[in-house]
Design an enzyme around this catalytic site. Structure first.
Site, PDB file in Angstrom:
ATOM      1  N   ARG A   1      -3.866  -4.653   7.029  1.00 30.51           N
ATOM      2  CA  ARG A   1      -4.882  -3.656   7.397  1.00 30.51           C
ATOM      3  C   ARG A   1      -6.118  -4.337   7.987  1.00 30.51           C
ATOM      4  O   ARG A   1      -6.700  -3.866   8.962  1.00 30.51           O
ATOM      5  CB  ARG A   1      -5.288  -2.840   6.171  1.00 30.51           C
ATOM      6  CG  ARG A   1      -4.258  -1.826   5.737  1.00 30.51           C
ATOM      7  CD  ARG A   1      -4.744  -1.012   4.577  1.00 30.51           C
ATOM      8  NE  ARG A   1      -4.821  -1.781   3.347  1.00 30.51           N
ATOM      9  CZ  ARG A   1      -5.867  -1.813   2.538  1.00 30.51           C
ATOM     10  NH1 ARG A   1      -6.963  -1.157   2.850  1.00 30.51           N
ATOM     11  NH2 ARG A   1      -5.840  -2.504   1.425  1.00 30.51           N
TER      12      ARG A   1
ATOM     13  N   TYR B   1       6.260  -8.690   8.151  1.00 28.26           N
ATOM     14  CA  TYR B   1       5.954  -7.272   8.311  1.00 28.26           C
ATOM     15  C   TYR B   1       6.206  -6.828   9.745  1.00 28.26           C
ATOM     16  O   TYR B   1       6.065  -7.609  10.689  1.00 28.26           O
ATOM     17  CB  TYR B   1       4.485  -6.994   7.989  1.00 28.26           C
ATOM     18  CG  TYR B   1       4.066  -7.302   6.581  1.00 28.26           C
ATOM     19  CD1 TYR B   1       4.107  -6.337   5.587  1.00 28.26           C
ATOM     20  CD2 TYR B   1       3.596  -8.572   6.247  1.00 28.26           C
ATOM     21  CE1 TYR B   1       3.702  -6.621   4.290  1.00 28.26           C
ATOM     22  CE2 TYR B   1       3.196  -8.867   4.948  1.00 28.26           C
ATOM     23  CZ  TYR B   1       3.247  -7.887   3.982  1.00 28.26           C
ATOM     24  OH  TYR B   1       2.856  -8.181   2.700  1.00 28.26           O
TER      25      TYR B   1
ATOM     26  N   ASP C   1       0.835  -1.197   0.000  1.00 27.84           N
ATOM     27  CA  ASP C   1       0.000   0.000   0.000  1.00 27.84           C
ATOM     28  C   ASP C   1       0.877   1.256   0.000  1.00 27.84           C
ATOM     29  O   ASP C   1       2.007   1.236   0.498  1.00 27.84           O
ATOM     30  CB  ASP C   1      -0.901   0.017   1.230  1.00 27.84           C
ATOM     31  CG  ASP C   1      -1.973  -1.064   1.168  1.00 27.84           C
ATOM     32  OD1 ASP C   1      -2.370  -1.443   0.053  1.00 27.84           O
ATOM     33  OD2 ASP C   1      -2.404  -1.531   2.241  1.00 27.84           O
TER      34      ASP C   1
ATOM     35  N   ASP D   1      -6.585   1.876   7.610  1.00 30.91           N
ATOM     36  CA  ASP D   1      -5.259   2.473   7.798  1.00 30.91           C
ATOM     37  C   ASP D   1      -5.421   3.989   7.834  1.00 30.91           C
ATOM     38  O   ASP D   1      -6.546   4.495   7.976  1.00 30.91           O
ATOM     39  CB  ASP D   1      -4.270   2.003   6.722  1.00 30.91           C
ATOM     40  CG  ASP D   1      -4.661   2.448   5.311  1.00 30.91           C
ATOM     41  OD1 ASP D   1      -5.611   3.259   5.153  1.00 30.91           O
ATOM     42  OD2 ASP D   1      -4.011   1.992   4.345  1.00 30.91           O
TER      43      ASP D   1
END
Length: 233
Positions: free
Chosen positions: A181, A75, A47, A89
């Site tokens: 997310r 992540y 993203d 987000d």
């Protein structure tokens, strides 16, 4: 050989540390122009608000991308508890706030355990998944909600690395198709406080690590120093 840039007869394999506020498609297009190549692809979308490892391949090396797309990804990031957004987000405004005073360290750690192993996720409306040939985020931008089926993903490791309420830092090792997310949003729902993804950085793709990645400006320097001219890979 420049660290993070591997050149072969079949094309380039480039480990890129994607900057914030750049789309994955924009990064690929920039690299195509820098290296003067016609064909390029990447190892999985990040993203715009996220940073970290993207693997860009050019020419015939793009055939290697299918295995990278299916590989595990790691992540690191931050959930913000007590607030919710439509995009899950910081891309969209906060639509709901709830107190976090009653949330303890133990509650947070126990909740994380619920999201380890095989879980189901409903893809977010603000995503590139297509419905009738159009990405969902375009429907979302018009305020439309499209029904989405849940998908099974696998969270191999989910570690809470720091708690400083309302922020919760984490590390996740997961299968392809996992939306961090959505994990943030579902985590917040499970806590009863709501949550959104404040920060995200991809640190690993398969056996590749962001520590070995290069910045976009380093790729430009490489192209200039190598005098790259019309390499039609």
């Amino acid at each position: 050989m420049t660290k993070g840039i591997i050149k072969s007869e079949s094309g380039y394999t480039i480990l890129v540390d994607k900057p914030k506020d750049y789309s994955s498609a924009r990064v690929v297009n920039i690299i195509k122009k820098m290296l003067k190549v016609k064909k390029a692809g990447h190892s999985g979308t990040l993203d715009p608000k996220a940073t970290g490892l993207m693997i860009v391949c050019t020419g015939k090396m793009t055939k290697e991308l299918s295995s990278l797309l299916g590989s595990e990804k790691e992540y690191e990031g931050v959930f913000l508890l007590g607030e919710s957004t439509k995009s899950f987000d910081s891309e969209t405004e906060v639509i709901e706030k709830k107190p976090v005073d009653n949330i303890s360290v133990d509650i947070i750690n126990e909740t994380a355990k619920k999201f380890t192993g095989e879980i189901e996720q409903v893809p977010p409306m603000y995503s590139a998944i297509k419905h009738k040939g159009k990405p969902l985020y375009k429907y979302a931008a018009r305020g439309q909600e499209i029904e989405r089926n849940p998908r099974k993903v696998f969270i191999k490791e989910f570690d809470i690395t720091k708690i400083s309420l309302p922020e919760v830092s984490f590390r996740v090792l997961c299968s392809k198709g996992t939306y961090i997310r959505t994990l943030a949003n579902d985590f917040g729902i499970s806590l009863g406080t709501g949550a959104y993804l404040k920060e995200l950085r991809r640190t690993k793709v398969g056996g590749y690590n962001v520590c070995d990645a290069v910045k976009l400006e380093e790729i430009l320097d490489y192209a200039n120093n190598k005098n790259v001219v019309n390499e039609q890979n």
